[in-house]
Design a protein around this motif. Sequence first.
Motif, PDB file in Angstrom:
ATOM      1  N   LEU A 150       3.456  -7.214  -7.473  1.00 58.87           N
ATOM      2  CA  LEU A 150       3.229  -6.242  -8.544  1.00 58.87           C
ATOM      3  C   LEU A 150       3.181  -6.874  -9.920  1.00 58.87           C
ATOM      4  N   GLY A 151       3.408  -8.202  -9.978  1.00 60.57           N
ATOM      5  CA  GLY A 151       3.359  -8.887 -11.265  1.00 60.57           C
ATOM      6  C   GLY A 151       4.591  -8.695 -12.103  1.00 60.57           C
ATOM      7  N   GLY A 152       5.747  -8.375 -11.480  1.00 60.53           N
ATOM      8  CA  GLY A 152       6.976  -8.162 -12.237  1.00 60.53           C
ATOM      9  C   GLY A 152       7.613  -9.473 -12.646  1.00 60.53           C
ATOM     10  N   GLY A 153       8.304  -9.465 -13.779  1.00 64.48           N
ATOM     11  CA  GLY A 153       9.001 -10.642 -14.266  1.00 64.48           C
ATOM     12  C   GLY A 153      10.450 -10.623 -13.846  1.00 64.48           C
ATOM     13  N   PRO A 154      11.195 -11.623 -14.226  1.00 64.74           N
ATOM     14  CA  PRO A 154      12.614 -11.660 -13.866  1.00 64.74           C
ATOM     15  C   PRO A 154      13.382 -10.538 -14.526  1.00 64.74           C
ATOM     16  N   ALA A 155      14.373 -10.029 -13.823  1.00 68.78           N
ATOM     17  CA  ALA A 155      15.186  -8.942 -14.356  1.00 68.78           C
ATOM     18  C   ALA A 155      16.269  -9.475 -15.268  1.00 68.78           C
ATOM     19  N   GLY A 156      16.661  -8.662 -16.234  1.00 73.42           N
ATOM     20  CA  GLY A 156      17.775  -9.011 -17.088  1.00 73.42           C
ATOM     21  C   GLY A 156      19.091  -8.774 -16.384  1.00 73.42           C
ATOM     22  N   PRO A 157      20.191  -9.027 -17.057  1.00 71.55           N
ATOM     23  CA  PRO A 157      21.499  -8.912 -16.411  1.00 71.55           C
ATOM     24  C   PRO A 157      21.780  -7.512 -15.893  1.00 71.55           C
ATOM     25  N   ARG A 182       2.088   2.585  -9.259  1.00 77.34           N
ATOM     26  CA  ARG A 182       1.911   3.745  -8.380  1.00 77.34           C
ATOM     27  C   ARG A 182       2.188   3.401  -6.914  1.00 77.34           C
ATOM     28  N   ARG A 183       3.103   2.512  -6.684  1.00 75.56           N
ATOM     29  CA  ARG A 183       3.549   2.188  -5.324  1.00 75.56           C
ATOM     30  C   ARG A 183       4.833   2.975  -5.072  1.00 75.56           C
ATOM     31  N   TRP A 184       4.635   4.262  -4.782  1.00 72.78           N
ATOM     32  CA  TRP A 184       5.779   5.177  -4.777  1.00 72.78           C
ATOM     33  C   TRP A 184       6.771   4.861  -3.659  1.00 72.78           C
ATOM     34  N   ASP A 218       5.386  11.020  -5.073  1.00 75.64           N
ATOM     35  CA  ASP A 218       4.840  10.645  -3.770  1.00 75.64           C
ATOM     36  C   ASP A 218       4.555  11.861  -2.901  1.00 75.64           C
ATOM     37  N   GLY A 219       4.723  13.070  -3.439  1.00 77.09           N
ATOM     38  CA  GLY A 219       4.448  14.271  -2.662  1.00 77.09           C
ATOM     39  C   GLY A 219       5.505  14.561  -1.627  1.00 77.09           C
ATOM     40  N   ARG A 220       6.764  14.211  -1.903  1.00 78.58           N
ATOM     41  CA  ARG A 220       7.865  14.434  -0.957  1.00 78.58           C
ATOM     42  C   ARG A 220       8.970  15.201  -1.665  1.00 78.58           C
ATOM     43  N   PRO A 221       8.711  16.480  -1.969  1.00 77.01           N
ATOM     44  CA  PRO A 221       9.697  17.244  -2.756  1.00 77.01           C
ATOM     45  C   PRO A 221      11.024  17.427  -2.039  1.00 77.01           C
ATOM     46  N   ARG A 222      11.008  17.538  -0.716  1.00 76.27           N
ATOM     47  CA  ARG A 222      12.284  17.711  -0.004  1.00 76.27           C
ATOM     48  C   ARG A 222      13.149  16.456  -0.118  1.00 76.27           C
ATOM     49  N   LEU A 223      12.518  15.286  -0.050  1.00 76.13           N
ATOM     50  CA  LEU A 223      13.273  14.051  -0.241  1.00 76.13           C
ATOM     51  C   LEU A 223      13.824  13.991  -1.659  1.00 76.13           C
ATOM     52  N   SER A 232     -13.181  14.025  -3.132  1.00 73.17           N
ATOM     53  CA  SER A 232     -13.448  12.886  -2.237  1.00 73.17           C
ATOM     54  C   SER A 232     -13.076  11.570  -2.904  1.00 73.17           C
ATOM     55  N   ALA A 233     -13.407  11.439  -4.186  1.00 70.49           N
ATOM     56  CA  ALA A 233     -13.050  10.209  -4.900  1.00 70.49           C
ATOM     57  C   ALA A 233     -11.538  10.049  -4.998  1.00 70.49           C
ATOM     58  N   ALA A 234     -10.815  11.153  -5.203  1.00 67.71           N
ATOM     59  CA  ALA A 234      -9.357  11.079  -5.273  1.00 67.71           C
ATOM     60  C   ALA A 234      -8.763  10.607  -3.953  1.00 67.71           C
ATOM     61  N   LEU A 235      -9.292  11.110  -2.843  1.00 62.94           N
ATOM     62  CA  LEU A 235      -8.778  10.710  -1.532  1.00 62.94           C
ATOM     63  C   LEU A 235      -9.097   9.248  -1.243  1.00 62.94           C
ATOM     64  N   GLN A 236     -10.265   8.794  -1.678  1.00 63.58           N
ATOM     65  CA  GLN A 236     -10.630   7.393  -1.453  1.00 63.58           C
ATOM     66  C   GLN A 236      -9.733   6.453  -2.239  1.00 63.58           C
ATOM     67  N   ARG A 237      -9.285   6.881  -3.402  1.00 65.82           N
ATOM     68  CA  ARG A 237      -8.456   6.010  -4.244  1.00 65.82           C
ATOM     69  C   ARG A 237      -6.958   6.182  -3.974  1.00 65.82           C
ATOM     70  N   SER A 238      -6.619   6.984  -3.002  1.00 67.94           N
ATOM     71  CA  SER A 238      -5.206   7.299  -2.793  1.00 67.94           C
ATOM     72  C   SER A 238      -4.388   6.055  -2.538  1.00 67.94           C
ATOM     73  N   GLY A 239      -4.838   5.202  -1.595  1.00 72.14           N
ATOM     74  CA  GLY A 239      -4.033   4.047  -1.241  1.00 72.14           C
ATOM     75  C   GLY A 239      -2.667   4.484  -0.770  1.00 72.14           C
ATOM     76  N   SER A 240      -1.631   3.925  -1.375  1.00 73.43           N
ATOM     77  CA  SER A 240      -0.273   4.298  -0.998  1.00 73.43           C
ATOM     78  C   SER A 240       0.246   5.469  -1.823  1.00 73.43           C
ATOM     79  N   GLU A 241      -0.512   5.920  -2.827  1.00 68.94           N
ATOM     80  CA  GLU A 241      -0.081   7.070  -3.620  1.00 68.94           C
ATOM     81  C   GLU A 241      -0.557   8.330  -2.921  1.00 68.94           C
ATOM     82  N   ARG A 242       0.366   9.184  -2.588  1.00 71.98           N
ATOM     83  CA  ARG A 242      -0.016  10.380  -1.847  1.00 71.98           C
ATOM     84  C   ARG A 242       0.567  11.651  -2.452  1.00 71.98           C
TER      85      ARG A 242
END
Length: 946
Positions: A367-374, A416-418, A452-457, A609-619
């Motif tokens: 995801l391109g994240g850097g080192p975390a602070g303390p 958006r990697r929920w 992520d579309g999981r309201p019960r969670l 249709s475009a939204a569904l194609q771009r969903s990937g892991s975002e749901r």
Amino acid sequence: MRPVVCAGSAPRPVREGGPRTVEHPRGRDHVLTAVRTALAGAGDRHGTALAVRGEGGSGRSTLLRWAAGAAADAGGQVLRVAPRAEGATSAYSALRSLTVPPAAVSGALPGAVRAALPEALRGHARGGDETSVCSALWRTLAAAERRPVLLTVDDWQWLDPASARALAFVARRLDGTRVLLLAASDGPGPVLSADRGTAELSLPALGEEAAREVLADRHPGLAADAVAAVLAVAEGNPRALVDLPTALTPDQRAGRAALPDPLLPGAALERCLGRRFRALPDGTRALLAALALLEDDAEAGDVAWLAGALGHDLDALAPAEEAGLVTSERTPRFVRRVHRCLAHATAPAAVRRRAGRAWAELALTRLGGGPAGPAGARPDGPASPGEAPPDPGGAGPHHEDAARLEALGHAAVAGRRWSTAIRAFRMAGDLGPAPWERSRLHTAAASAALSDGRPRLALALTRGPDARPAGATAHAVRAVRAAALFDVAFHADDSLRDLRAALEAGPVAGTDARDLAAFQMSVLTSLTHDPAPARTALEALPADAGEALRIAVAARSDPVSRAREIREGLVGAAERALRTPGAGPWELTWLADAAWQVDDPVSSGRLLSAALQRSGSERGHLPHCRELRAELLTAAGRWEEVRDLVTRRSAEGGAGLPDRHAVALTSQLLLVCAYQGRREEAREPAREVRRWARDRRSAHHAGLAAYAALLLAQADDTGPADGADWPADADPCRDAVTRQAHAVLVRGALLRDDPEAARAHQARAQRAGLTRFSDGTTLLVRHGRALLAAYTDEPGTAELFALAEDAATASARPFDRALLALDHGGWLRRRRHPAAARTRLRAAYETFGRLGAAPWQEQARTELRAIGAPPPGTARTATASGRALSAHERRIVRLAASGLSNREIAERLLVSPRTVASHLYKVFPRLGISSRRELRDALIGGGDAL
């Protein structure tokens, strides 16, 4: 004589018990039928052997117990052979467990035969050969005369070689005996003597329906999310289905607490499979524990990266592959999803921490994240007075791991990697020592779950046993719960209050829930027909709110009056979103929703249709996508697809009350049933929608139920007065159902001879400007105006119907077009224009037929019969008068329709021209026509080939 067990030297008695209730194996009908047939054959001296093969936990033992119960109920004797232990090699160790038939079975069985097997086993122990043991076993079993014998062998793969050879010897010689040998195995090797024709039965994974039945039987009351999670992990394995819920707490089973991630195996799975994981080398177990945290779309490079981070290479997976736990085709994967649970649960705590650290580093790198602070980045700003501050002295391995996981959570939210964000925040919270810290991080996970579309969670994470929010976290919890409850437990008054508070709360942990709350406020306006919530949402949107969200909220607040402004904004926003790779599916979904609100199904479908194609892991947008797709399919007349969509959603939803998206799909199913005139099928959806509308104060769903009732009444003419109670103040500017039902409302009012009500509906629609709103509403308003003119017999009725037909060419709703053709054709028939009426009525008949709207098609058929014209596609075997044309008359009609004169027809048929003219004179009225010009259309419409 009581049965005895061959224990080597002296037989020992076995206690006999009464009949027991045996569990019926679910989803195994083909196997049960085969066993019943084989048992019946054994009773008729057609003994045989059956081999049953299934993986661990597939229900082999349950099947053997059921077969034993069935044999006992039929009066047979049940014998069992059980291997002493896995890998036992002592000769005949399994065969020594065999119960010898009593005298009641063997009748006058000579004592020498009864003692043959024990003596042979003792002789073999002193150095005797195998032939005597095999022969003695066969003689003992084959001697059964009065009752059939069922011999069951479980875990054939564990039999010692000598016992397996003896049983295979018997299996080849069972024909002509009363013995059925039933052997079960999960090993890859041969069972019995399959090469000699032994039937082999397989126990595949249970199907969806059977798996749900198993869960309902063994774990009633399991929450919908728990059901879905267990079904996904168990993959139809009966043991996993029964065992996985036993590891859940009561709160998790009831949906009040979040489920473990991954799920924990129960005691039965631990006994069955846990030892395989514990027997693996430490490096393999660490890599498997890390592999259990990877997403399903992980690549081979990710696994190699994890192995390197743990100080190993991919060769560390070799022992797991040899044990049948993972497969290395392209990307290493667990063979079964339940193996993922076991890999994580059976690993020591230190191994799990190492694996979690490696997974977090990998995910951050991707995801391109850097080192975390303390202390990690705080998602909700500095601590408030009511919240404990970060502990500066909390440095240590746990603190560093929690900080790294929290940094990963924020990077996953930005990307958006929920699913990754949820897991990272939960794991970080579990490492936090302070309750306030755990609550803060679990709230961040709940916020990501909402996206992520999981309201019960999301709800479960905010009300877990460690949830103790304070200060800013408490505000975040209220905002997350408000957005989640809108979908899970919608109520107009409560949702309005909670969402308004959510808009005022500001950014919340993990992600900003204000966008979703604003859109939900606009949906609330559509459900209640109250413009205030959408206006509040527009005013509360922050300055940096996205263009797509603003358009979507505006389209919900006032779609008719602001239609031109919304469409102009949609064109530019849609093109920019479609051209921009970074535009997320949420934005495209909001634009698709806005297009649908202004009755532009073409643009809405393209954006969806475009939204569904771009969903990937975002749901997170997917529940709304399903709802929107169902509405588009209903409008387009693709009603079987609506049924499939609702069926799939019902299967996913599991037990429990329907949420808002579920009742939206049920409403579309209700409309489909009403359009098709399926009154009985519509009863249950109608009750559900009406009850939901009443209990949750949803005027929109109440209107949908009323519209469906009006359609059903007009479809079969059972109650044309239905619709008289339609709200007199229904505003087509804000009420989409009133717009959609306009022509049917006018039609219903005229059918019950209430022209004043029809004029009131028509006046409201014209004042709202529906003729300028869209092609679909233009057709409906012109259709209603033409119906009123036809009812009062105005002079310009023909021109009004022509205008409606012009609008129909641009409408995307086939049912509305067919209903206009039916009404126009009926009016033309009453005005004695049969040729013009036939064209419209046939078009209506064909369209209603394609849609499956049988009662409406029957109305078109009745109108066609009234003018003596058969429906399209109907073979002409009879005329409108009911008299069939003779073969000679059909030949004359075909020739006349082809353009031949009476004299030319007479020359071909060797009759006089006067005879031809006489036949045509008699046939024309019976065909419902008045000239030769109409003959061709009459024959084509009747299905006759010229």
